[in-house]
Design a protein around this motif. Structure first.
Motif, PDB file in Angstrom:
ATOM      1  N   TYR A  66       5.846  13.339  16.402  1.00  0.00           N
ATOM      2  CA  TYR A  66       7.084  13.893  16.027  1.00  0.00           C
ATOM      3  C   TYR A  66       7.590  14.523  17.426  1.00  0.00           C
ATOM      4  CZ  TYR A  66       6.578  12.957  11.183  1.00  0.00           C
ATOM      5  OH  TYR A  66       6.253  12.413  10.144  1.00  0.00           O
ATOM      6  N   ASP A 110      13.374  15.263  15.249  1.00  0.00           N
ATOM      7  CA  ASP A 110      12.296  14.903  14.476  1.00  0.00           C
ATOM      8  C   ASP A 110      11.610  16.229  13.682  1.00  0.00           C
ATOM      9  OD1 ASP A 110      12.141  12.224  14.977  1.00  0.00           O
ATOM     10  OD2 ASP A 110      10.570  12.289  16.494  1.00  0.00           O
ATOM     11  N   ASP A 141      11.697  16.722   9.746  1.00  0.00           N
ATOM     12  CA  ASP A 141      10.304  16.759   9.084  1.00  0.00           C
ATOM     13  C   ASP A 141      10.504  18.296   8.147  1.00  0.00           C
ATOM     14  OD1 ASP A 141       7.791  16.515   8.355  1.00  0.00           O
ATOM     15  OD2 ASP A 141       7.146  17.793   9.903  1.00  0.00           O
ATOM     16  N   ASP A 142      11.256  19.204   8.819  1.00  0.00           N
ATOM     17  CA  ASP A 142      11.215  20.500   8.093  1.00  0.00           C
ATOM     18  C   ASP A 142      12.297  20.272   6.728  1.00  0.00           C
ATOM     19  OD1 ASP A 142      10.837  23.414   7.945  1.00  0.00           O
ATOM     20  OD2 ASP A 142      13.127  23.210   8.364  1.00  0.00           O
ATOM     21  N   ARG A 189      10.691  18.538   3.875  1.00  0.00           N
ATOM     22  CA  ARG A 189       9.615  19.112   3.078  1.00  0.00           C
ATOM     23  C   ARG A 189      10.152  20.289   2.398  1.00  0.00           C
ATOM     24  NH1 ARG A 189       4.372  18.057   5.042  1.00  0.00           N
ATOM     25  NH2 ARG A 189       4.315  16.990   7.035  1.00  0.00           N
ATOM     26  N   PHE A 239       9.752  10.388   6.663  1.00  0.00           N
ATOM     27  CA  PHE A 239       9.150  11.572   6.846  1.00  0.00           C
ATOM     28  C   PHE A 239       8.286  12.241   5.824  1.00  0.00           C
ATOM     29  CE2 PHE A 239      12.143  11.485  10.667  1.00  0.00           C
ATOM     30  CZ  PHE A 239      11.310  12.290  11.440  1.00  0.00           C
ATOM     31  N   SER A 240       8.588  11.638   4.507  1.00  0.00           N
ATOM     32  CA  SER A 240       7.900  12.351   3.403  1.00  0.00           C
ATOM     33  C   SER A 240       6.347  11.488   3.555  1.00  0.00           C
ATOM     34  CB  SER A 240       8.419  11.874   2.122  1.00  0.00           C
ATOM     35  OG  SER A 240       9.798  12.432   2.119  1.00  0.00           O
ATOM     36  N   GLY A 266       4.635  10.406   6.308  1.00  0.00           N
ATOM     37  CA  GLY A 266       4.191  10.982   7.519  1.00  0.00           C
ATOM     38  C   GLY A 266       4.048  10.107   8.625  1.00  0.00           C
ATOM     39  N   ILE A 267       3.428  10.393   9.622  1.00  0.00           N
ATOM     40  CA  ILE A 267       3.430   9.986  10.864  1.00  0.00           C
ATOM     41  C   ILE A 267       2.719   8.585  10.877  1.00  0.00           C
ATOM     42  CG2 ILE A 267       1.690  11.228  11.989  1.00  0.00           C
ATOM     43  CD1 ILE A 267       4.823  10.095  13.642  1.00  0.00           C
ATOM     44  N   TRP A 316       4.545   5.734   9.343  1.00  0.00           N
ATOM     45  CA  TRP A 316       5.674   5.416  10.458  1.00  0.00           C
ATOM     46  C   TRP A 316       5.036   4.445  11.454  1.00  0.00           C
ATOM     47  CZ3 TRP A 316       5.673   6.335  15.735  1.00  0.00           C
ATOM     48  CH2 TRP A 316       6.885   5.927  16.366  1.00  0.00           C
ATOM     49  N   ASN A 376      12.768   9.452  14.779  1.00  0.00           N
ATOM     50  CA  ASN A 376      14.186   9.252  14.449  1.00  0.00           C
ATOM     51  C   ASN A 376      14.861   8.099  14.795  1.00  0.00           C
ATOM     52  OD1 ASN A 376      16.508  10.595  12.662  1.00  0.00           O
ATOM     53  ND2 ASN A 376      17.164  11.164  14.923  1.00  0.00           N
TER      54      ASN A 376
END
Length: 449
Positions: free
Chosen positions: A25, A30, A34-35, A38, A67-68, A70-71, A74, A138
Motif C-alpha cells: 500500500y 491506499d 485502508d483506514d 477498517r 481492501f477488506s 488484504g494486499i 489484491w 487504488n
C-alpha cells in the motif's frame, strides 16, 4: 482461443504477479482507504463517499471489498486482471473482424502474433501511465479492474449478437458487470455509452430492432450514469480539489480553460500517446486501399517527429507543462501568456497530427475506426475543464491507450500479406522493448521507492 494463446496470457499474469509481490500500500490514498475500510461497515462507507466525495459507487464497492480482503488477495487478483485486459481486447477484436479476414487454420507463429502484439500495448505505454493505472493498488481497482469489466460486457454483448440476439435474461445477467464498470470511472462510462450507441446506429441501418437484452442494458446504463453524476459528493470533491490543486480554477475564463485543456491534451498525445499513433499511421498505410505519395510522405514525417524525443529532441513535444509534477500541487499554472512561440508551434503540429490520424483511420477503417478513435480521445477529453487536470496524472491515458491498442490490432489483422504482418509485428515489438529499455531507470526507482 487455443492453448498457445492462453499460455501467453498466463505468462503475463505470472510476470505481473512477480511485480505485484513487491508492491505494498502507498502512504497516500491506499493508506486512507485502508483506514476507512477498517473503521466503518460497507453501507456507512458507501453513503459517506457518495455524499461527501464521489458518485463512483461501483469502484468504491470494489475498493471496500479488496481492501477488506488484504494486499495478498489484491496481488493475485490484480495479476489476473492485468492479463484479462489484453485477452478481452483480443476476443473483441476477433469478434469485430469479418469471418473472411480470419484464417481457419493458423500456424503456431500466426496464432501467437496477435496476442503478443496486444500484450505489447503495456510496453508501448509510459511506465507511469501503466504504474498508476495497473500497479498502484487504488489506481488498479478504478482503472484496470473497471476497464476489464467494461471489456467483458462489450465482448459478451458482441458474442450474443453474433450468435443470434441478446435476450432479456442475458442482458439482466450482465447488469452487475455493467454497474461496476460504468459506476467506477467516467471515461469507462463514456466507452460503454459509445458502444451501445454504435449498436443502436448499426441495428437501425440494418433495419433491425434492438434485442430486449440491449434495451435493458441501455436503460440500466443511463440510470447508473445518472445516479453517479447526481452524487452530492461530486461538487464537494471539485471544491476541495480546486482548493488543493488548482486555486483560481473557478475564476478562469472559458477561453483560458479551453487553452490549458487543449495544451494538456496535445501534450499527452505527443508524449504518452506517440507510439500508439505511429503504429496507427503505419498500419493505416498498409491497410488503406489507396495510398498516394502525400499519405506516405506525411506518415513518414509525422512518424519521424513523433520519435524525435527518443533522440533527446523535444522541441515539438514540449507544450510548456513539463515542469508540472502530478504528485505536487503546482504554484505556477500554464497559460497562453506563459507559452513560448515554440510551445505554440508544437501544439499546432500535434493538432495537425490528430487531424491526420482521423484522415488515415477513415481511409483504412471507415466509420467504425473513426468512432473508436473519437472514443479513445474523448476518454482524455473527460479531463477538460476539471481542477484535477494536472493532479490526476498519466493514469487517465490508460483507457485511451488500450482503445488505440485495439485499433492497432484490428489494422494488423487487415494487413493483406503475411510479410506485411510480420514486418509490422516485428517493428512494433522492437519499439515496445526499446520504449521499456529507455524507462528502466525510472522503473527500478519506482519499484524500490
Amino acid at each position: 482461443m487455443n492453448k498457445a494463446t492462453l499460455r501467453v496470457f498466463a505468462l503475463v499474469a505470472l510476470l505481473a504477479l512477480g511485480v505485484f509481490c513487491k508492491i505494498n500500500y502507498s502512504d497516500g490514498d491506499d493508506a486512507i482507504f485502508d483506514d476507512m475500510v477498517r473503521s466503518m461497515p460497507y453501507l456507512e462507507y458507501i453513503k459517506m463517499r457518495y455524499l461527501t466525495w464521489t458518485g463512483r459507487i461501483g469502484g468504491e464497492t470494489l475498493v471496500y471489498l479488496l481492501f477488506s480482503l488484504g494486499i495478498w488477495f489484491w496481488r493475485f487478483a490484480n495479476a489476473v486482471m492485468v492479463a484479462a485486459v489484453p485477452m478481452l481486447v483480443l476476443l473483441i477484436v476477433k469478434q469485430l473482424q469479418p469471418a473472411e479476414g480470419i484464417a481457419e487454420k493458423e500456424s503456431l507463429w500466426q496464432a501467437l502474433r496477435l496476442p503478443l502484439l496486444i500484450c505489447a500495448g503495456y510496453l508501448l505505454m509510459d511506465i507511469v501511465t501503466c504504474g498508476h493505472a495497473a500497479v498502484w493498488v487504488n489506481g488498479s481497482i478504478f482503472y484496470t479492474w473497471s476497464f476489464a469489466l467494461a471489456l467483458l460486457c462489450i465482448y459478451l454483448n458482441l458474442h450474443f449478437l453474433r450468435s443470434g440476439t441478446v435476450s432479456a435474461r442475458q442482458g439482466a445477467l450482465l447488469l452487475p458487470v455493467l454497474f461496476f464498470a460504468a459506476a467506477s470511472i467516467e471515461q469507462i462510462g463514456v466507452i460503454l455509452a459509445i458502444f451501445f450507441a454504435g449498436i443502436l446506429i448499426y441495428r437501425k441501418r440494418q433495419k433491425k430492432t434492438l434485442p430486449a437484452g440491449i434495451l435493458v442494458e441501455i436503460a440500466f446504463l443511463i440510470t447508473t450514469l445518472a445516479v453517479a453524476t447526481a452524487a452530492p459528493g461530486n461538487m464537494e470533491r471539485i471544491s476541495q480539489e480546486t482548493s488543493s490543486w488548482f486555486p483560481g480554477f473557478a475564476e478562469l475564463s472559458l477561453s483560458e480553460r479551453a487553452f490549458i485543456s487543449t495544451q494538456w491534451f496535445l501534450s499527452s498525445l505527443a508524449n504518452e500517446g506517440k507510439l500508439f499513433l505511429v503504429f496507427i499511421w503505419i498500419g493505416s498505410l498498409l491497410v488503406a486501399p489507396t495510398k498516394g505519395k502525400v499519405d506516405i510522405t506525411l506518415s513518414a514525417i509525422f512518424t519521424a517527429i513523433a520519435l524525435l524525443p527518443f533522440a533527446g529532441v523535444h522541441a515539438l513535444s514540449d507544450m510548456g507543462i513539463d515542469y508540472i509534477n502530478p504528485a505536487i500541487p503546482p504554484t505556477v499554472f500554464p497559460s497562453f501568456a506563459n507559452a513560448t512561440p515554440m510551445n505554440l508551434i508544437a501544439m499546432a503540429w500535434w493538432l495537425g497530427a490528430t487531424a491526420f490520424t482521423f484522415y488515415m483511420v477513415n481511409k483504412s477503417m471507415k466509420l467504425g475506426g473513426v468512432a473508436a478513435l473519437a472514443a479513445a480521445l474523448l476518454c482524455e477529453a473527460m479531463m477538460f475543464f476539471t481542477p484535477t487536470i494536472y493532479a490526476s496524472g498519466e493514469r487517465v491515458f490508460f483507457v485511451t491507450d488500450w482503445v488505440l491498442t485495439a485499433m492497432i490490432a484490428t489494422l494488423f489483422l487487415r494487413i493483406p500479406s503475411e510479410k506485411g504482418k510480420n514486418a509490422f509485428f516485428a517493428s512494433l515489438c522492437c519499439m515496445a522493448l526499446f520504449n521499456l529499455a529507455t524507462q528502466i531507470p525510472e522503473l527500478l526507482a519506482k519499484l524500490h521507492g
